[in-house]
Design a protein around this motif. Sequence first.
Motif, PDB file in Angstrom:
ATOM      1  N   GLY A 264      32.245 -44.551 -81.255  1.00 59.23           N
ATOM      2  CA  GLY A 264      33.359 -43.962 -80.518  1.00 59.23           C
ATOM      3  C   GLY A 264      34.481 -43.457 -81.390  1.00 59.23           C
ATOM      4  O   GLY A 264      35.592 -43.235 -80.902  1.00 59.23           O
ATOM      5  N   TRP A 265      34.206 -43.269 -82.681  1.00 64.74           N
ATOM      6  CA  TRP A 265      35.205 -42.753 -83.611  1.00 64.74           C
ATOM      7  C   TRP A 265      34.982 -41.261 -83.825  1.00 64.74           C
ATOM      8  O   TRP A 265      34.086 -40.659 -83.252  1.00 64.74           O
ATOM      9  CB  TRP A 265      35.127 -43.501 -84.939  1.00 64.74           C
ATOM     10  CG  TRP A 265      35.718 -44.887 -84.920  1.00 64.74           C
ATOM     11  CD1 TRP A 265      35.489 -45.855 -83.979  1.00 64.74           C
ATOM     12  CD2 TRP A 265      36.612 -45.451 -85.874  1.00 64.74           C
ATOM     13  NE1 TRP A 265      36.197 -46.990 -84.291  1.00 64.74           N
ATOM     14  CE2 TRP A 265      36.889 -46.773 -85.454  1.00 64.74           C
ATOM     15  CE3 TRP A 265      37.198 -44.988 -87.053  1.00 64.74           C
ATOM     16  CZ2 TRP A 265      37.744 -47.619 -86.166  1.00 64.74           C
ATOM     17  CZ3 TRP A 265      38.041 -45.819 -87.765  1.00 64.74           C
ATOM     18  CH2 TRP A 265      38.314 -47.121 -87.316  1.00 64.74           C
ATOM     19  N   HIS A 266      35.826 -40.677 -84.684  1.00 69.89           N
ATOM     20  CA  HIS A 266      35.696 -39.275 -85.061  1.00 69.89           C
ATOM     21  C   HIS A 266      35.689 -39.190 -86.586  1.00 69.89           C
ATOM     22  O   HIS A 266      36.327 -39.994 -87.269  1.00 69.89           O
ATOM     23  CB  HIS A 266      36.852 -38.452 -84.492  1.00 69.89           C
ATOM     24  CG  HIS A 266      36.952 -38.499 -83.001  1.00 69.89           C
ATOM     25  ND1 HIS A 266      36.218 -37.678 -82.176  1.00 69.89           N
ATOM     26  CD2 HIS A 266      37.692 -39.289 -82.186  1.00 69.89           C
ATOM     27  CE1 HIS A 266      36.504 -37.943 -80.922  1.00 69.89           C
ATOM     28  NE2 HIS A 266      37.386 -38.930 -80.894  1.00 69.89           N
ATOM     29  N   TYR A 267      34.977 -38.187 -87.101  1.00 68.63           N
ATOM     30  CA  TYR A 267      34.841 -38.030 -88.548  1.00 68.63           C
ATOM     31  C   TYR A 267      35.223 -36.621 -88.970  1.00 68.63           C
ATOM     32  O   TYR A 267      34.900 -35.644 -88.283  1.00 68.63           O
ATOM     33  CB  TYR A 267      33.403 -38.307 -88.991  1.00 68.63           C
ATOM     34  CG  TYR A 267      33.084 -37.771 -90.375  1.00 68.63           C
ATOM     35  CD1 TYR A 267      33.471 -38.465 -91.522  1.00 68.63           C
ATOM     36  CD2 TYR A 267      32.429 -36.552 -90.531  1.00 68.63           C
ATOM     37  CE1 TYR A 267      33.203 -37.960 -92.785  1.00 68.63           C
ATOM     38  CE2 TYR A 267      32.149 -36.040 -91.789  1.00 68.63           C
ATOM     39  CZ  TYR A 267      32.542 -36.743 -92.913  1.00 68.63           C
ATOM     40  OH  TYR A 267      32.282 -36.241 -94.164  1.00 68.63           O
ATOM     41  N   SER A 268      35.903 -36.518 -90.115  1.00 71.41           N
ATOM     42  CA  SER A 268      36.207 -35.223 -90.694  1.00 71.41           C
ATOM     43  C   SER A 268      36.278 -35.354 -92.209  1.00 71.41           C
ATOM     44  O   SER A 268      36.727 -36.388 -92.728  1.00 71.41           O
ATOM     45  CB  SER A 268      37.544 -34.679 -90.168  1.00 71.41           C
ATOM     46  OG  SER A 268      37.850 -33.423 -90.755  1.00 71.41           O
ATOM     47  N   ALA A 269      35.835 -34.315 -92.915  1.00 73.04           N
ATOM     48  CA  ALA A 269      35.963 -34.258 -94.368  1.00 73.04           C
ATOM     49  C   ALA A 269      37.122 -33.329 -94.716  1.00 73.04           C
ATOM     50  O   ALA A 269      37.290 -32.265 -94.105  1.00 73.04           O
ATOM     51  CB  ALA A 269      34.675 -33.762 -95.006  1.00 73.04           C
ATOM     52  N   ILE A 283      43.851 -35.418 -87.421  1.00 75.71           N
ATOM     53  CA  ILE A 283      43.916 -36.878 -87.233  1.00 75.71           C
ATOM     54  C   ILE A 283      44.667 -37.215 -85.953  1.00 75.71           C
ATOM     55  O   ILE A 283      44.231 -38.047 -85.149  1.00 75.71           O
ATOM     56  CB  ILE A 283      44.589 -37.564 -88.440  1.00 75.71           C
ATOM     57  CG1 ILE A 283      43.779 -37.318 -89.721  1.00 75.71           C
ATOM     58  CG2 ILE A 283      44.714 -39.066 -88.193  1.00 75.71           C
ATOM     59  CD1 ILE A 283      44.518 -37.741 -90.984  1.00 75.71           C
ATOM     60  N   TYR A 284      45.804 -36.567 -85.765  1.00 72.94           N
ATOM     61  CA  TYR A 284      46.617 -36.848 -84.582  1.00 72.94           C
ATOM     62  C   TYR A 284      45.832 -36.550 -83.306  1.00 72.94           C
ATOM     63  O   TYR A 284      45.840 -37.331 -82.359  1.00 72.94           O
ATOM     64  CB  TYR A 284      47.900 -36.016 -84.632  1.00 72.94           C
ATOM     65  CG  TYR A 284      48.934 -36.455 -83.628  1.00 72.94           C
ATOM     66  CD1 TYR A 284      49.921 -37.381 -83.962  1.00 72.94           C
ATOM     67  CD2 TYR A 284      48.928 -35.937 -82.331  1.00 72.94           C
ATOM     68  CE1 TYR A 284      50.875 -37.776 -83.029  1.00 72.94           C
ATOM     69  CE2 TYR A 284      49.876 -36.336 -81.413  1.00 72.94           C
ATOM     70  CZ  TYR A 284      50.834 -37.254 -81.762  1.00 72.94           C
ATOM     71  OH  TYR A 284      51.767 -37.649 -80.834  1.00 72.94           O
ATOM     72  N   ARG A 285      45.133 -35.422 -83.297  1.00 75.75           N
ATOM     73  CA  ARG A 285      44.352 -35.066 -82.111  1.00 75.75           C
ATOM     74  C   ARG A 285      43.144 -35.969 -81.930  1.00 75.75           C
ATOM     75  O   ARG A 285      42.722 -36.239 -80.804  1.00 75.75           O
ATOM     76  CB  ARG A 285      43.930 -33.600 -82.215  1.00 75.75           C
ATOM     77  CG  ARG A 285      45.099 -32.632 -82.032  1.00 75.75           C
ATOM     78  CD  ARG A 285      44.693 -31.192 -82.268  1.00 75.75           C
ATOM     79  NE  ARG A 285      45.787 -30.272 -81.968  1.00 75.75           N
ATOM     80  CZ  ARG A 285      45.783 -28.981 -82.248  1.00 75.75           C
ATOM     81  NH1 ARG A 285      44.716 -28.442 -82.845  1.00 75.75           N
ATOM     82  NH2 ARG A 285      46.815 -28.220 -81.945  1.00 75.75           N
ATOM     83  N   ALA A 286      42.587 -36.441 -83.051  1.00 76.44           N
ATOM     84  CA  ALA A 286      41.457 -37.378 -82.952  1.00 76.44           C
ATOM     85  C   ALA A 286      41.902 -38.662 -82.277  1.00 76.44           C
ATOM     86  O   ALA A 286      41.156 -39.249 -81.490  1.00 76.44           O
ATOM     87  CB  ALA A 286      40.891 -37.660 -84.339  1.00 76.44           C
ATOM     88  N   LEU A 287      43.106 -39.120 -82.575  1.00 73.84           N
ATOM     89  CA  LEU A 287      43.623 -40.328 -81.917  1.00 73.84           C
ATOM     90  C   LEU A 287      43.837 -40.051 -80.431  1.00 73.84           C
ATOM     91  O   LEU A 287      43.626 -40.950 -79.603  1.00 73.84           O
ATOM     92  CB  LEU A 287      44.936 -40.760 -82.572  1.00 73.84           C
ATOM     93  CG  LEU A 287      44.846 -41.267 -84.005  1.00 73.84           C
ATOM     94  CD1 LEU A 287      46.229 -41.643 -84.518  1.00 73.84           C
ATOM     95  CD2 LEU A 287      43.897 -42.451 -84.110  1.00 73.84           C
ATOM     96  N   GLU A 288      44.239 -38.844 -80.086  1.00 74.49           N
ATOM     97  CA  GLU A 288      44.383 -38.477 -78.686  1.00 74.49           C
ATOM     98  C   GLU A 288      43.037 -38.534 -77.976  1.00 74.49           C
ATOM     99  O   GLU A 288      42.916 -39.070 -76.868  1.00 74.49           O
ATOM    100  CB  GLU A 288      44.970 -37.064 -78.569  1.00 74.49           C
ATOM    101  CG  GLU A 288      46.423 -36.966 -78.923  1.00 74.49           C
ATOM    102  CD  GLU A 288      47.290 -37.488 -77.814  1.00 74.49           C
ATOM    103  OE1 GLU A 288      47.296 -36.910 -76.717  1.00 74.49           O
ATOM    104  OE2 GLU A 288      47.965 -38.506 -78.036  1.00 74.49           O
ATOM    105  N   ARG A 289      41.999 -37.971 -78.613  1.00 72.96           N
ATOM    106  CA  ARG A 289      40.679 -37.934 -77.986  1.00 72.96           C
ATOM    107  C   ARG A 289      40.076 -39.324 -77.881  1.00 72.96           C
ATOM    108  O   ARG A 289      39.228 -39.574 -77.011  1.00 72.96           O
ATOM    109  CB  ARG A 289      39.736 -37.039 -78.802  1.00 72.96           C
ATOM    110  CG  ARG A 289      40.126 -35.579 -78.814  1.00 72.96           C
ATOM    111  CD  ARG A 289      38.997 -34.726 -79.365  1.00 72.96           C
ATOM    112  NE  ARG A 289      38.647 -35.062 -80.716  1.00 72.96           N
ATOM    113  CZ  ARG A 289      39.202 -34.528 -81.807  1.00 72.96           C
ATOM    114  NH1 ARG A 289      40.167 -33.634 -81.675  1.00 72.96           N
ATOM    115  NH2 ARG A 289      38.796 -34.882 -83.013  1.00 72.96           N
ATOM    116  N   GLY A 290      40.530 -40.244 -78.743  1.00 71.00           N
ATOM    117  CA  GLY A 290      39.950 -41.581 -78.753  1.00 71.00           C
ATOM    118  C   GLY A 290      40.586 -42.529 -77.763  1.00 71.00           C
ATOM    119  O   GLY A 290      40.251 -43.714 -77.755  1.00 71.00           O
ATOM    120  N   ARG A 291      41.474 -42.044 -76.906  1.00 68.82           N
ATOM    121  CA  ARG A 291      42.112 -42.949 -75.943  1.00 68.82           C
ATOM    122  C   ARG A 291      41.083 -43.564 -75.007  1.00 68.82           C
ATOM    123  O   ARG A 291      40.153 -42.907 -74.596  1.00 68.82           O
ATOM    124  CB  ARG A 291      43.123 -42.174 -75.105  1.00 68.82           C
ATOM    125  CG  ARG A 291      44.479 -41.974 -75.782  1.00 68.82           C
ATOM    126  CD  ARG A 291      45.419 -41.289 -74.818  1.00 68.82           C
ATOM    127  NE  ARG A 291      46.724 -41.100 -75.413  1.00 68.82           N
ATOM    128  CZ  ARG A 291      47.728 -40.514 -74.792  1.00 68.82           C
ATOM    129  NH1 ARG A 291      47.586 -40.064 -73.569  1.00 68.82           N
ATOM    130  NH2 ARG A 291      48.886 -40.379 -75.376  1.00 68.82           N
TER     131      ARG A 291
END
Length: 291
Positions: A264-269, A283-291
């Motif tokens: 349930g995480w997100h990854y980016s290089a 990163i900020y948007r990934a935290l939004e999507r991970g709610r």
Amino acid sequence: MISAAALRAHAEGLAEALPPLLAEAEHLAQAVLLGEHGRRRAGLGDEFWQYRPTHSGDEARMIDWRRSARSDAHFVREKEWQAAQSVLLWVDDAASMGFSGASDHPPKVQRARVLALALAVLLTRGGERVGLLGSDLPPRRGQHQILRLTEALGRELSPSDYGVPATRGMPPHSRAVFLSDFLGDLAPIETALAEAADRGVKGALVQVLDPAEEAFPFDGRTIFESMGGSLRHETLKAGDLRGRYLARLAERKARLADLARVTGWHYSAHHTGEGAQGALLWIYRALERGR
């Protein structure tokens, strides 16, 4: 009790080493326009967030009668959803993060620290708690926490070649961001993500690489040595290794992406030859999507 002289020496040391990091992080955070309300939400907690007018279905016990007495309407005193507002950062401080392939590229650790601190600035402005894994900094909010994070992130690199995420102290259902080159053994990463998933923690993996690590621009006689000095390999035909190296790097990225997806995480290089703003916004948007 610490002496005045020792306290002054410590303060002067911080004054010399920390402001550039904090100033760069503040500048980066200012460049990302996210609005004033951040990601705060009403929910279960013990700290006041806001008053709101009553809605259909609100129970009488929820009404704040003292606030309501000052107007013609009834108001509910809302509290924050604390668990969802705790964000834990892990910034790899192993020796490999000190690598830079060119004088115009910052060391990987410098970029990771700036991203982490800029993210902390944005989150605290939105009223969220931010902490640092692997340290004695549990999630807190406010400018004092930013200064504590700055000090902690300014410490010397570890002599170990590669870092291992710290997971102790993760509140259940919080959020987390791991910033590392992820070039060491991936088993500890897998374990850390499994432990996080067991606690309902979701977040983002950010793989910070130098452009030389992405392109492998080496040819002829080359000596490869790990930053910690534990690994060394000499070859007369470095160019012959390029294809195999790039294939293994692609495999590693794919595995990290898979680990993130199943937990349930997100990854980016991200590589240090790019600007930091895009990575911070991701990163900020990934935290939004991970709610």
